[in-house]
Design a protein around this motif. Structure first.
Motif, PDB file in Angstrom:
ATOM      1  N   LYS A 188      -2.223  -1.672  13.169  1.00  0.00           N
ATOM      2  CA  LYS A 188      -1.346  -2.840  13.293  1.00  0.00           C
ATOM      3  C   LYS A 188       0.004  -2.396  13.841  1.00  0.00           C
ATOM      4  O   LYS A 188       0.360  -1.215  13.809  1.00  0.00           O
ATOM      5  N   GLN A 189       0.736  -3.354  14.345  1.00  0.00           N
ATOM      6  CA  GLN A 189       2.064  -3.099  14.874  1.00  0.00           C
ATOM      7  C   GLN A 189       3.094  -3.249  13.760  1.00  0.00           C
ATOM      8  O   GLN A 189       3.054  -4.211  12.977  1.00  0.00           O
ATOM      9  N   ILE A 190       4.013  -2.294  13.692  1.00  0.00           N
ATOM     10  CA  ILE A 190       5.048  -2.320  12.657  1.00  0.00           C
ATOM     11  C   ILE A 190       6.411  -2.087  13.289  1.00  0.00           C
ATOM     12  O   ILE A 190       6.518  -1.613  14.420  1.00  0.00           O
ATOM     13  N   PRO A 224       2.565   1.246  16.769  1.00  0.00           N
ATOM     14  CA  PRO A 224       1.362   1.275  15.933  1.00  0.00           C
ATOM     15  C   PRO A 224       1.654   2.026  14.640  1.00  0.00           C
ATOM     16  O   PRO A 224       2.456   2.955  14.620  1.00  0.00           O
ATOM     17  N   ASN A 225       0.974   1.636  13.588  1.00  0.00           N
ATOM     18  CA  ASN A 225       1.243   2.293  12.305  1.00  0.00           C
ATOM     19  C   ASN A 225       0.664   3.708  12.240  1.00  0.00           C
ATOM     20  O   ASN A 225       1.191   4.566  11.527  1.00  0.00           O
ATOM     21  N   VAL A 226      -0.414   3.965  13.012  1.00  0.00           N
ATOM     22  CA  VAL A 226      -1.044   5.285  12.988  1.00  0.00           C
ATOM     23  C   VAL A 226      -1.359   5.706  14.425  1.00  0.00           C
ATOM     24  O   VAL A 226      -1.686   4.873  15.277  1.00  0.00           O
ATOM     25  N   ASP A 281       5.056   2.741   4.116  1.00  0.00           N
ATOM     26  CA  ASP A 281       3.694   2.387   3.722  1.00  0.00           C
ATOM     27  C   ASP A 281       2.683   3.479   4.036  1.00  0.00           C
ATOM     28  O   ASP A 281       2.593   3.951   5.172  1.00  0.00           O
ATOM     29  N   SER A 282       1.898   3.847   3.021  1.00  0.00           N
ATOM     30  CA  SER A 282       0.771   4.741   3.240  1.00  0.00           C
ATOM     31  C   SER A 282      -0.403   3.925   3.781  1.00  0.00           C
ATOM     32  O   SER A 282      -0.394   2.694   3.723  1.00  0.00           O
ATOM     33  N   PHE A 329      -9.387   9.450   3.083  1.00  0.00           N
ATOM     34  CA  PHE A 329      -8.109   9.891   2.526  1.00  0.00           C
ATOM     35  C   PHE A 329      -7.072   8.793   2.695  1.00  0.00           C
ATOM     36  O   PHE A 329      -7.307   7.791   3.396  1.00  0.00           O
ATOM     37  N   THR A 330      -5.933   9.001   2.069  1.00  0.00           N
ATOM     38  CA  THR A 330      -4.775   8.119   2.254  1.00  0.00           C
ATOM     39  C   THR A 330      -3.672   8.923   2.901  1.00  0.00           C
ATOM     40  O   THR A 330      -3.250   9.949   2.357  1.00  0.00           O
ATOM     41  N   ILE A 331      -3.231   8.481   4.066  1.00  0.00           N
ATOM     42  CA  ILE A 331      -2.178   9.197   4.779  1.00  0.00           C
ATOM     43  C   ILE A 331      -0.821   8.667   4.308  1.00  0.00           C
ATOM     44  O   ILE A 331      -0.553   7.470   4.388  1.00  0.00           O
ATOM     45  N   PRO A 332       0.033   9.542   3.772  1.00  0.00           N
ATOM     46  CA  PRO A 332       1.323   9.087   3.256  1.00  0.00           C
ATOM     47  C   PRO A 332       2.228   8.540   4.356  1.00  0.00           C
ATOM     48  O   PRO A 332       2.072   8.850   5.533  1.00  0.00           O
TER      49      PRO A 332
END
Length: 411
Positions: free
Chosen positions: A308-310, A319-321, A344-345, A398-401
């Motif tokens: 998503k765009q942030i 992009p968030n990632v 946000d993670s 996983f969760t990316i911080p």
């Protein structure tokens, strides 16, 4: 002599040709020399190359030997001029291109097995007219196998979020400036694409590399330092700029053959800062260390679903990632990911079409967006092992911080 361009200080040549090659030999890196087209002569450039690389009997080779170096050095890359569209002479592209054709003729390869990779001075940022006209002139009436008498075409692009005149602080910034910086860092992909489109017209086989040999952040220098020295601190924001840029270079490795951050030590987005005998590694250094496994590997096609765009401003959304992936000769897959969000993670799952992951290791650089290292606290931002992941039959979960750069090594 006084260096009137950078800092107005005396240049005593205490770090000259011999010291440069000594440094390269000690750290085991390739050599990139740049010749002066703006105010130098063809004879001057030709004799310098002869001084550095000729292994026979000549006046320049004898001079090198008398200065303490018996054997010649190896030049891997040679830039014929620098920023000749601006500070290197304010030339027109056709005028520079004709000078380039002349000067490069005398950058001779004296050993057939030690080809000197010649880099032609390319565009500043989005100057496609320069790219088009330089290539047109260099290709005119040239042998087809000479591909414009060049092996590479340089491109320079710096990220300064507040513009050229007011670049902004390296350490004091808000979330709005964070996202604006990352947005401008991502712009280098558009630049690569627009210049590649022109290069493809002249060089469809991609024999000429796009050489991104000046890139990185450029902020207002640190208070109390010489403005001509361009000394700036280095935060997690720089780490994300480095990660994004390296991912982009990876994705365009068919055309981008070299990418040199500016600079190495104490200048702009440096990987090392020093103060007398003190030395520290910047957040950017740790990102480079994690990305080293991409080098000499093969690009793997990858994409992100569900991004998503942030951001805080409509004009500077990101992009968030962001990611890139490669595989080495031993079959080890390297994945580098960037979480561009300040707060946000993100839950992630890396899915493989063929690979069944068995052996997985990971590393991470993360901290607050404005965190940086000091000589008093040199390890505030550093690379550490990342263990919070789960391996399944076909994926890694996983969760990316938030505000992080993560690297996975998977086999």
């Amino acid at each position: 002599m006084v260096n009137t361009h950078w800092g107005d200080v005396t240049e005593d040549n205490s770090f000259g040709t011999h010291e440069f090659f000594e440094l390269c030999e000690q750290i085991g890196c390739k050599t990139y020399i740049n010749g002066n087209v703006g105010s130098g002569t063809v004879k001057e450039m030709s004799e310098w190359v002869e001084y550095m690389t000729f292994d026979g009997v000549s006046r320049m080779a004898d001079l090198r030997k008398s200065n303490g170096r018996e054997k010649p050095w190896k030049i891997d890359y040679f830039g014929v001029g620098n920023e000749n569209w601006g500070c290197g002479g304010n030339m027109t592209p056709a005028y520079y291109a004709n000078l380039y054709r002349r000067y490069q003729t005398f950058v001779r390869t004296y050993k057939k097995d030690q080809h000197i990779f010649k880099v032609c001075g390319g565009p500043n940022v989005d100057d496609t007219y320069w790219t088009e006209e330089v290539l047109k002139t260099c290709y005119e009436n040239a042998p087809e196998n000479a591909h414009g008498f060049m092996d590479g075409l340089s491109m320079h692009y710096y990220v300064h979020p507040e513009g050229w005149d007011k670049k902004g602080s390296a350490t004091i910034f808000d979330e709005k400036t964070w996202y604006k910086t990352l947005y401008k860092a991502l712009y280098i992909e558009e630049l690569i694409q627009m210049h590649t489109t022109i290069m493809d017209k002249f060089d469809p086989e991609k024999k000429i590399g796009l050489i991104c040999d000046e890139w990185g952040t450029w902020f207002t220098c640190e208070p109390g330092t010489n403005p001509g020295f361009l000394y700036q601190q280095n935060t997690m924001r720089d780490a994300l700029v480095a990660g994004l840029s390296l991912n982009i270079f990876n994705k365009h490795c068919d055309r981008v053959k070299m990418a040199n951050i500016a600079q190495l030590i104490n200048v702009l987005q440096a990987v090392i800062l020093t103060d007398g005998p003190k030395m520290l590694l910047t957040p950017t250094y740790h990102v480079f260390h994690m990305y080293k496994y991409h080098q000499d590997a093969e690009l793997v096609e990858s994409y992100l679903a569900g991004t998503k765009q942030i951001g805080d401003e409509e004009d500077y959304m990101v992009p968030n990632v962001h990611e890139s992936v490669s595989i080495d000769k031993e079959g080890v897959v390297t994945i580098t990911l960037n979480n561009l969000s300040v707060a946000d993670s993100e839950e992630m799952e890396v899915l493989f079409m063929e690979l069944q992951p068995k052996d997985v290791s990971a590393a991470i650089v993360t901290n607050k967006m404005d965190a940086y290292n000091t000589f008093e606290n040199p390890n505030n931002v550093k690379e550490v092992e990342f263990k919070d992941f789960k391996i399944t039959d076909r994926s890694v979960m996983f969760t990316i911080p938030a505000c992080s750069v993560v690297q996975f090594r998977i086999k």
